[in-house]
Enzyme design. Structure first.
Site, short mmCIF file in Angstrom:
data_model
loop_
_atom_site.label_atom_id
_atom_site.label_comp_id
_atom_site.label_asym_id
_atom_site.label_seq_id
_atom_site.Cartn_x
_atom_site.Cartn_y
_atom_site.Cartn_z
N GLY A 36 73.12 -25.68 -7.17
CA GLY A 36 72.81 -26.26 -5.87
C GLY A 36 71.57 -25.65 -5.25
O GLY A 36 70.77 -25.03 -5.93
N LEU A 38 69.05 -27.31 -4.23
CA LEU A 38 68.09 -27.95 -5.13
C LEU A 38 66.68 -27.99 -4.53
O LEU A 38 66.50 -28.23 -3.34
CB LEU A 38 68.53 -29.37 -5.45
CG LEU A 38 69.93 -29.54 -6.06
CD1 LEU A 38 70.16 -30.99 -6.45
CD2 LEU A 38 70.13 -28.64 -7.27
N ALA A 40 62.29 -28.87 -5.98
CA ALA A 40 61.56 -29.80 -6.86
C ALA A 40 61.70 -29.44 -8.33
O ALA A 40 61.58 -30.31 -9.20
CB ALA A 40 60.09 -29.84 -6.46
N HIS A 42 64.54 -28.40 -9.76
CA HIS A 42 65.78 -29.05 -10.16
C HIS A 42 65.62 -30.56 -10.27
O HIS A 42 66.08 -31.18 -11.24
CB HIS A 42 66.89 -28.76 -9.14
CG HIS A 42 67.26 -27.33 -9.01
ND1 HIS A 42 66.93 -26.59 -7.90
CD2 HIS A 42 67.94 -26.49 -9.83
CE1 HIS A 42 67.41 -25.36 -8.03
NE2 HIS A 42 68.02 -25.27 -9.20
N LEU A 189 58.87 -22.26 -8.36
CA LEU A 189 59.92 -22.64 -7.42
C LEU A 189 61.24 -21.98 -7.80
O LEU A 189 61.62 -21.93 -8.96
CB LEU A 189 60.09 -24.16 -7.38
CG LEU A 189 58.91 -24.96 -6.83
CD1 LEU A 189 59.29 -26.43 -6.69
CD2 LEU A 189 58.46 -24.41 -5.48
N SER A 191 65.31 -21.17 -5.75
CA SER A 191 66.13 -21.21 -4.52
C SER A 191 66.02 -19.91 -3.76
O SER A 191 66.15 -19.88 -2.53
CB SER A 191 67.59 -21.50 -4.88
OG SER A 191 67.70 -22.75 -5.53
#
Length: 292
Positions: A36, A38, A40, A42, A189, A191
């Site tokens: 989760g 999420l 870009a 993912h 990128l 999380s």
């Protein structure tokens, strides 16, 4: 290409029923496992699955067994409604959101370990991290049984371990590793980037800068691997707020350090910026030599 509206399930039985139904119709099944939060990166995996497959499943599950005792399991972002909207926009058909009572029921006592690959690099400092990863990914793959599963290249060691695991255990799933997605400033990128202050984010950019330095040296014909590693490490060690764990060049399959240039190489970096651990990597292509 997927063609159905987004559905959500939590039970394994419901997941298997929907996947089996589509498979009976001749659909190819793509699967994107996530925790989760999420971004870009993912959604690029979901889009790749949508381009390749007829039915795309995304799992969202924050797996406790891959977090160490001092890591961020409790504060890891959980934003399911936002994630569902991103899944739908990227082309997913089904989102599976199991809870821990499903994935690790009472009495659970089985682990999956890929020995050698899990003990180096990230595994050297994050004890049992990859055991948690390989155990949950095995369970996710066997629950969904997709044709193709999609992983990001940013977690390079993870995808190498999962490839080895599927080969060793005869899990009939193709592993597709998709390119790293970067922000406009070059930061890969993640999380966890949300944890970075402005100053810490600036320090984190040294990872991609060090990788570019390695790329440039290799492309220019540099063959002294030790010199390239030293240049990467010097740049990173000179960065305020950044504490380097490793910056190395390895074989992309075995992940063992290399000392001489070879046709396939990967530069790998891990560092802590503030309280946030960052990782990054890039494939290195040696300079072409002219034929005589």
């Amino acid at each position: 290409m997927s063609d159905q509206a987004l559905e959500t399930v939590s039970e394994i039985s419901a997941l298997r029923k929907l996947v089996a139904s589509r498979r009976q119709q001749g659909a190819t099944i793509g699967f994107v496992p996530t925790m989760g939060a999420l971004h870009a990166g993912h959604t690029s995996l979901i889009e790749a699955a949508d381009a390749d497959c007829d039915f795309v499943v995304v799992s969202i599950y924050v797996n406790p067994t891959q977090f160490g005792p001092d890591e961020d399991f409790e504060r890891y972002p959980r934003v399911l409604e936002q994630d569902l909207a991103k899944c739908a926009a990227a082309g997913a058909n089904l989102v599976w959101t199991p809870d821990t009572s499903i994935m690790y029921p009472d009495g659970y006592s089985t682990d999956v370990t890929v020995k050698a690959l899990s003990r180096i690099l990230e595994g050297a400092t994050r004890t049992n991290h990859f055991q948690g990863v390989t155990t949950i990914v095995t369970k996710l793959l066997l629950s969904c049984l997709p044709d193709i599963a999609y992983f990001g290249a940013k977690d390079f060691q993870q995808q190498a371990i999962i490839r080895r695991m599927c080969l060793d255990l005869n899990i009939p799933v193709e592993i597709n590793t998709c390119p790293i997605i970067r922000d406009t400033d070059g930061l890969a990128l993640s999380s966890r980037n949300a944890y970075l202050s402005a100053e810490e984010r600036e320090a984190g950019l040294s990872l991609s800068r060090a990788l570019r330095l390695a790329e440039e040296k290799v492309a220019a014909g540099e063959t002294d691997i030790a010199q390239i590693k030293a240049a990467m490490q010097q740049l990173l060690n000179a960065t305020p707020l950044l504490k380097l764990d490793y910056a190395t060049i390895a074989d992309p399959t075995t992940l063992e350090d290399i000392s001489t240039v070879q046709s396939e190489m990967v530069a790998l970096i891990a560092a802590r910026v503030g309280t946030t651990r960052l990782i990054d990597n890039c494939q290195l292509a040696p300079a072409a030599t002219e034929k005589t």
